[in-house]
Motif scaffolding. Sequence first.
Motif, PDB file in Angstrom:
ATOM      1  N   LEU A  77       0.857  -1.299  -0.085  1.00 17.95           N
ATOM      2  CA  LEU A  77      -0.104   0.015  -0.179  1.00 17.95           C
ATOM      3  C   LEU A  77       0.692   1.557  -0.026  1.00 17.95           C
ATOM      4  CD1 LEU A  77      -2.682  -1.266   2.680  1.00 17.95           C
ATOM      5  CD2 LEU A  77      -2.762  -1.093  -0.005  1.00 17.95           C
ATOM      6  N   GLY A  78       2.272   1.105  -0.021  1.00 21.61           N
ATOM      7  CA  GLY A  78       3.181   2.385  -0.121  1.00 21.61           C
ATOM      8  C   GLY A  78       3.787   2.625   0.952  1.00 21.61           C
ATOM      9  N   VAL A  79       3.499   1.815   1.918  1.00 22.06           N
ATOM     10  CA  VAL A  79       4.220   2.045   3.334  1.00 22.06           C
ATOM     11  C   VAL A  79       5.306   1.088   3.633  1.00 22.06           C
ATOM     12  CG1 VAL A  79       4.112   2.470   5.896  1.00 22.06           C
ATOM     13  CG2 VAL A  79       2.207   3.615   4.344  1.00 22.06           C
ATOM     14  N   SER A  80       6.480   1.278   3.288  1.00 28.39           N
ATOM     15  CA  SER A  80       7.690   0.182   3.661  1.00 28.39           C
ATOM     16  C   SER A  80       7.932  -0.242   4.980  1.00 28.39           C
ATOM     17  CB  SER A  80       8.869   0.473   2.968  1.00 28.39           C
ATOM     18  OG  SER A  80       9.531   1.569   3.823  1.00 28.39           O
ATOM     19  N   GLU A  81       8.387  -1.172   5.313  1.00 32.71           N
ATOM     20  CA  GLU A  81       8.721  -1.639   6.406  1.00 32.71           C
ATOM     21  C   GLU A  81       9.735  -0.736   7.139  1.00 32.71           C
ATOM     22  OE1 GLU A  81      11.197  -5.367   8.638  1.00 32.71           O
ATOM     23  OE2 GLU A  81      10.752  -5.488   6.532  1.00 32.71           O
ATOM     24  N   LYS A  82      10.617  -0.236   6.347  1.00 36.53           N
ATOM     25  CA  LYS A  82      11.395   0.712   7.015  1.00 36.53           C
ATOM     26  C   LYS A  82      10.806   2.164   7.417  1.00 36.53           C
ATOM     27  CE  LYS A  82      15.476   3.599   6.205  1.00 36.53           C
ATOM     28  NZ  LYS A  82      16.561   3.989   5.020  1.00 36.53           N
ATOM     29  N   GLN A  83       9.836   2.734   6.573  1.00 38.22           N
ATOM     30  CA  GLN A  83       9.010   3.682   6.984  1.00 38.22           C
ATOM     31  C   GLN A  83       8.149   3.543   8.089  1.00 38.22           C
ATOM     32  OE1 GLN A  83       7.340   3.912   2.948  1.00 38.22           O
ATOM     33  NE2 GLN A  83       7.410   6.175   3.449  1.00 38.22           N
ATOM     34  N   LEU A  84       7.547   2.100   8.370  1.00 34.40           N
ATOM     35  CA  LEU A  84       6.695   1.913   9.417  1.00 34.40           C
ATOM     36  C   LEU A  84       7.433   1.781  10.640  1.00 34.40           C
ATOM     37  CD1 LEU A  84       3.687   1.050   9.980  1.00 34.40           C
ATOM     38  CD2 LEU A  84       4.349  -1.158   9.782  1.00 34.40           C
ATOM     39  N   LYS A  85       8.674   1.328  10.614  1.00 35.62           N
ATOM     40  CA  LYS A  85       9.375   1.304  11.767  1.00 35.62           C
ATOM     41  C   LYS A  85       9.933   2.607  12.533  1.00 35.62           C
ATOM     42  CE  LYS A  85      10.831  -3.609  11.823  1.00 35.62           C
ATOM     43  NZ  LYS A  85      12.008  -4.545  11.750  1.00 35.62           N
ATOM     44  N   SER A  86       9.974   3.551  11.242  1.00 39.31           N
ATOM     45  CA  SER A  86      10.652   4.974  11.914  1.00 39.31           C
ATOM     46  C   SER A  86       9.502   5.721  12.247  1.00 39.31           C
ATOM     47  CB  SER A  86      11.387   5.491  10.745  1.00 39.31           C
ATOM     48  OG  SER A  86      10.534   5.845   9.672  1.00 39.31           O
ATOM     49  N   THR A 140      -1.680   9.535  11.425  1.00 36.81           N
ATOM     50  CA  THR A 140      -1.755  10.412  10.242  1.00 36.81           C
ATOM     51  C   THR A 140      -0.632  10.356   9.189  1.00 36.81           C
ATOM     52  OG1 THR A 140      -2.585  12.107  11.895  1.00 36.81           O
ATOM     53  CG2 THR A 140      -1.586  13.295   9.989  1.00 36.81           C
ATOM     54  N   GLU A 141       0.543  10.026   9.743  1.00 35.23           N
ATOM     55  CA  GLU A 141       1.445   9.990   8.774  1.00 35.23           C
ATOM     56  C   GLU A 141       1.211   8.924   8.009  1.00 35.23           C
ATOM     57  OE1 GLU A 141       5.746  10.085  10.216  1.00 35.23           O
ATOM     58  OE2 GLU A 141       4.956  11.198  11.932  1.00 35.23           O
ATOM     59  N   ILE A 142       0.743   7.540   8.629  1.00 35.77           N
ATOM     60  CA  ILE A 142       0.348   6.358   7.524  1.00 35.77           C
ATOM     61  C   ILE A 142      -0.715   6.867   6.588  1.00 35.77           C
ATOM     62  CG2 ILE A 142      -0.914   3.968   7.798  1.00 35.77           C
ATOM     63  CD1 ILE A 142       0.797   3.510  10.501  1.00 35.77           C
ATOM     64  N   ALA A 143      -1.744   7.539   7.162  1.00 34.39           N
ATOM     65  CA  ALA A 143      -3.091   7.970   6.321  1.00 34.39           C
ATOM     66  C   ALA A 143      -2.250   8.627   5.165  1.00 34.39           C
ATOM     67  CB  ALA A 143      -3.886   8.602   7.107  1.00 34.39           C
ATOM     68  N   GLU A 144      -1.273   9.679   5.399  1.00 31.10           N
ATOM     69  CA  GLU A 144      -0.644  10.466   4.355  1.00 31.10           C
ATOM     70  C   GLU A 144      -0.130   9.618   3.389  1.00 31.10           C
ATOM     71  OE1 GLU A 144       1.984  13.406   6.170  1.00 31.10           O
ATOM     72  OE2 GLU A 144       0.027  14.299   7.036  1.00 31.10           O
ATOM     73  N   SER A 145       0.718   8.670   3.796  1.00 27.39           N
ATOM     74  CA  SER A 145       1.227   7.698   2.745  1.00 27.39           C
ATOM     75  C   SER A 145       0.198   6.946   1.848  1.00 27.39           C
ATOM     76  CB  SER A 145       2.107   6.581   3.419  1.00 27.39           C
ATOM     77  OG  SER A 145       3.184   7.731   4.152  1.00 27.39           O
ATOM     78  N   LEU A 146      -0.849   6.492   2.491  1.00 25.29           N
ATOM     79  CA  LEU A 146      -1.776   5.900   1.633  1.00 25.29           C
ATOM     80  C   LEU A 146      -2.710   6.808   0.733  1.00 25.29           C
ATOM     81  CD1 LEU A 146      -3.317   3.608   4.810  1.00 25.29           C
ATOM     82  CD2 LEU A 146      -1.885   3.009   2.606  1.00 25.29           C
ATOM     83  N   LEU A 163      -9.441  10.459   6.740  1.00 23.46           N
ATOM     84  CA  LEU A 163      -9.250  10.372   8.256  1.00 23.46           C
ATOM     85  C   LEU A 163      -9.214  11.511   9.043  1.00 23.46           C
ATOM     86  CD1 LEU A 163      -7.784   8.183  10.251  1.00 23.46           C
ATOM     87  CD2 LEU A 163      -5.573   9.533  10.209  1.00 23.46           C
ATOM     88  N   GLU A 164      -9.087  12.854   8.646  1.00 23.56           N
ATOM     89  CA  GLU A 164      -9.523  13.890   9.454  1.00 23.56           C
ATOM     90  C   GLU A 164     -10.872  14.243   9.586  1.00 23.56           C
ATOM     91  OE1 GLU A 164      -7.365  16.051  11.058  1.00 23.56           O
ATOM     92  OE2 GLU A 164      -5.812  14.607  10.702  1.00 23.56           O
TER      93      GLU A 164
END
Length: 178
Positions: A146-155, A162-168, A174-175
């Motif tokens: 869905l566009g959120v990598s493992e590295k991004q998720l862990k960071s 909100t950051e996850i929703a922006e990436s998706l 969500l707002e």
Amino acid sequence: MYFAALLARTEDGWEASDTELDDVETLSDLADLAREAAPEDDTVLVLIEQEDAWFGVVRIDGEEDPRIYVSDAAAAARSSYGEILLTDELLGREPDDDPDLDALDLDGTEDGEDEDDDDTPATEAGVSGEIVPHGPVGDAQVLDDLGVSEKQLKSLSGDAVTEIAESLGASEVLETVR
């Protein structure tokens, strides 16, 4: 303070709804709630966040078993909502596998175990008294496709939901439920 939302992917994009977790007692209850939010067997994400302490992502794809990621198991274990996500399987325990208290010395170490074993991960007791590790647990690749990598998720930290929703591409929907 908790925030929980459901994001359902439909052919028209993401649809969001806030969710009340007061009646949810098990992961199965949470999965059923998520499946009800999807008109078809679409992907549904349950995003749970507790005041910058931890966040969790539960992904339900149709009737498949939920995929779970929790950013900090020890922090989540201190909350009733977090404990819903921290299944035995996620924590690598056998179901109903109670530690053998007879094998513990009075200092809390197992017979023959050094007290200063630096190779063991830091752990903490949760609400139920179970020992859980500090740090992330679960499927860190839960959002890869869905566009959120493992590295991004862990960071992620702070306002991870909100950051996850922006990436998706779902931040606007969500707002509407925040």
